[in-house]
Design a protein around this motif. Sequence first.
Motif, PDB file in Angstrom:
ATOM      1  N   TRP A 148      86.726 112.419  46.626  1.00 48.09           N
ATOM      2  CA  TRP A 148      87.365 112.700  47.912  1.00 48.09           C
ATOM      3  C   TRP A 148      87.585 111.399  48.657  1.00 48.09           C
ATOM      4  O   TRP A 148      86.648 110.628  48.860  1.00 48.09           O
ATOM      5  CB  TRP A 148      86.510 113.639  48.764  1.00 48.09           C
ATOM      6  CG  TRP A 148      87.169 113.987  50.074  1.00 48.09           C
ATOM      7  CD1 TRP A 148      87.126 113.282  51.233  1.00 48.09           C
ATOM      8  CD2 TRP A 148      88.021 115.099  50.309  1.00 48.09           C
ATOM      9  NE1 TRP A 148      87.886 113.898  52.190  1.00 48.09           N
ATOM     10  CE2 TRP A 148      88.454 115.023  51.663  1.00 48.09           C
ATOM     11  CE3 TRP A 148      88.461 116.173  49.526  1.00 48.09           C
ATOM     12  CZ2 TRP A 148      89.302 115.953  52.219  1.00 48.09           C
ATOM     13  CZ3 TRP A 148      89.305 117.106  50.101  1.00 48.09           C
ATOM     14  CH2 TRP A 148      89.708 116.994  51.436  1.00 48.09           C
ATOM     15  N   GLU A 173      93.606 111.676  53.282  1.00 53.89           N
ATOM     16  CA  GLU A 173      92.763 112.665  52.632  1.00 53.89           C
ATOM     17  C   GLU A 173      93.402 113.150  51.331  1.00 53.89           C
ATOM     18  O   GLU A 173      94.555 113.576  51.316  1.00 53.89           O
ATOM     19  CB  GLU A 173      92.530 113.868  53.565  1.00 53.89           C
ATOM     20  CG  GLU A 173      91.580 113.580  54.696  1.00 53.89           C
ATOM     21  CD  GLU A 173      91.114 114.856  55.378  1.00 53.89           C
ATOM     22  OE1 GLU A 173      91.663 115.921  55.076  1.00 53.89           O
ATOM     23  OE2 GLU A 173      90.194 114.767  56.210  1.00 53.89           O
ATOM     24  N   TRP A 174      92.653 113.038  50.249  1.00 53.19           N
ATOM     25  CA  TRP A 174      93.085 113.655  49.004  1.00 53.19           C
ATOM     26  C   TRP A 174      91.884 113.863  48.104  1.00 53.19           C
ATOM     27  O   TRP A 174      90.850 113.216  48.247  1.00 53.19           O
ATOM     28  CB  TRP A 174      94.177 112.851  48.299  1.00 53.19           C
ATOM     29  CG  TRP A 174      93.814 111.464  47.871  1.00 53.19           C
ATOM     30  CD1 TRP A 174      93.814 110.346  48.639  1.00 53.19           C
ATOM     31  CD2 TRP A 174      93.417 111.045  46.559  1.00 53.19           C
ATOM     32  NE1 TRP A 174      93.435 109.249  47.899  1.00 53.19           N
ATOM     33  CE2 TRP A 174      93.196 109.647  46.616  1.00 53.19           C
ATOM     34  CE3 TRP A 174      93.234 111.699  45.340  1.00 53.19           C
ATOM     35  CZ2 TRP A 174      92.799 108.913  45.509  1.00 53.19           C
ATOM     36  CZ3 TRP A 174      92.840 110.961  44.235  1.00 53.19           C
ATOM     37  CH2 TRP A 174      92.634 109.578  44.336  1.00 53.19           C
ATOM     38  N   GLN A 175      92.029 114.808  47.216  1.00 53.58           N
ATOM     39  CA  GLN A 175      90.919 115.280  46.382  1.00 53.58           C
ATOM     40  C   GLN A 175      91.350 115.302  44.924  1.00 53.58           C
ATOM     41  O   GLN A 175      92.495 115.610  44.605  1.00 53.58           O
ATOM     42  CB  GLN A 175      90.529 116.704  46.826  1.00 53.58           C
ATOM     43  CG  GLN A 175      89.547 117.421  45.905  1.00 53.58           C
ATOM     44  CD  GLN A 175      89.341 118.867  46.296  1.00 53.58           C
ATOM     45  OE1 GLN A 175      89.531 119.239  47.443  1.00 53.58           O
ATOM     46  NE2 GLN A 175      88.950 119.702  45.343  1.00 53.58           N
ATOM     47  N   TYR A 176      90.400 114.980  44.032  1.00 58.49           N
ATOM     48  CA  TYR A 176      90.649 115.132  42.598  1.00 58.49           C
ATOM     49  C   TYR A 176      89.346 115.537  41.897  1.00 58.49           C
ATOM     50  O   TYR A 176      88.327 114.913  42.128  1.00 58.49           O
ATOM     51  CB  TYR A 176      91.179 113.830  41.975  1.00 58.49           C
ATOM     52  CG  TYR A 176      91.493 114.035  40.511  1.00 58.49           C
ATOM     53  CD1 TYR A 176      92.717 114.561  40.108  1.00 58.49           C
ATOM     54  CD2 TYR A 176      90.538 113.742  39.535  1.00 58.49           C
ATOM     55  CE1 TYR A 176      92.986 114.778  38.763  1.00 58.49           C
ATOM     56  CE2 TYR A 176      90.800 113.970  38.194  1.00 58.49           C
ATOM     57  CZ  TYR A 176      92.031 114.483  37.823  1.00 58.49           C
ATOM     58  OH  TYR A 176      92.289 114.713  36.502  1.00 58.49           O
TER      59      TYR A 176
END
Length: 201
Positions: free
Chosen positions: A66, A71-74
């Motif tokens: 995160w 903001e970005w998620q993987y």
Amino acid sequence: MVDYGVVQGWQNTVNCSGQKQYICGYCNALVRANRCFMQRRQQRYSSETEFAYLFICPGCDCPTFWNDCPEWQYPVRRPGQDVPNLPEDIMALYNEARSCLTVNAHTASVMVSRKLLMNVAVAHGAKEGKSFAEYVQFFVDENLITSNNRGWVDQLREKGNGANHRTAPSSAEDARSLIDFCNMLLRTIYEFAKQHPPATT
């Protein structure tokens, strides 16, 4: 749902006190992680500080990266919902179409969804070797698509055939819309039919 196994023995994690709520891309659960790895760094072209985290899911013990700015998620959650009672081959295609969207492979997702619908039609009595449009019509003729959803049929034919015959890539909206349609159809055929079998005389 794919079984990713369980990772044991994460070392040197810090207590993040459930500060971040997110949907785990592995088990699809809404969770608040209690353990994480954290990195604090200064942005290259400003004096602002940003943080990056590797959250450990309290459910499946798998890691999610995160970044807080932007903001970005993987990995991200697969679009669509799990459908119980699916045959293995149908489940594999449905999950593949969903997984394509997590890496923005929209055209690939549309083409896999198209193949999924063709396989479902054949499994329910349609003949092999037909066109995609004929398979979609099969769902209408067999009343597997409710009257409320038949307005979608023409769009479905166009989008499915367009993925193969047009040079322009499919859009995210097209791919997600087709996933929603597949979810509805699979629930109608497999989940609802399982819960409400036809009455016997």
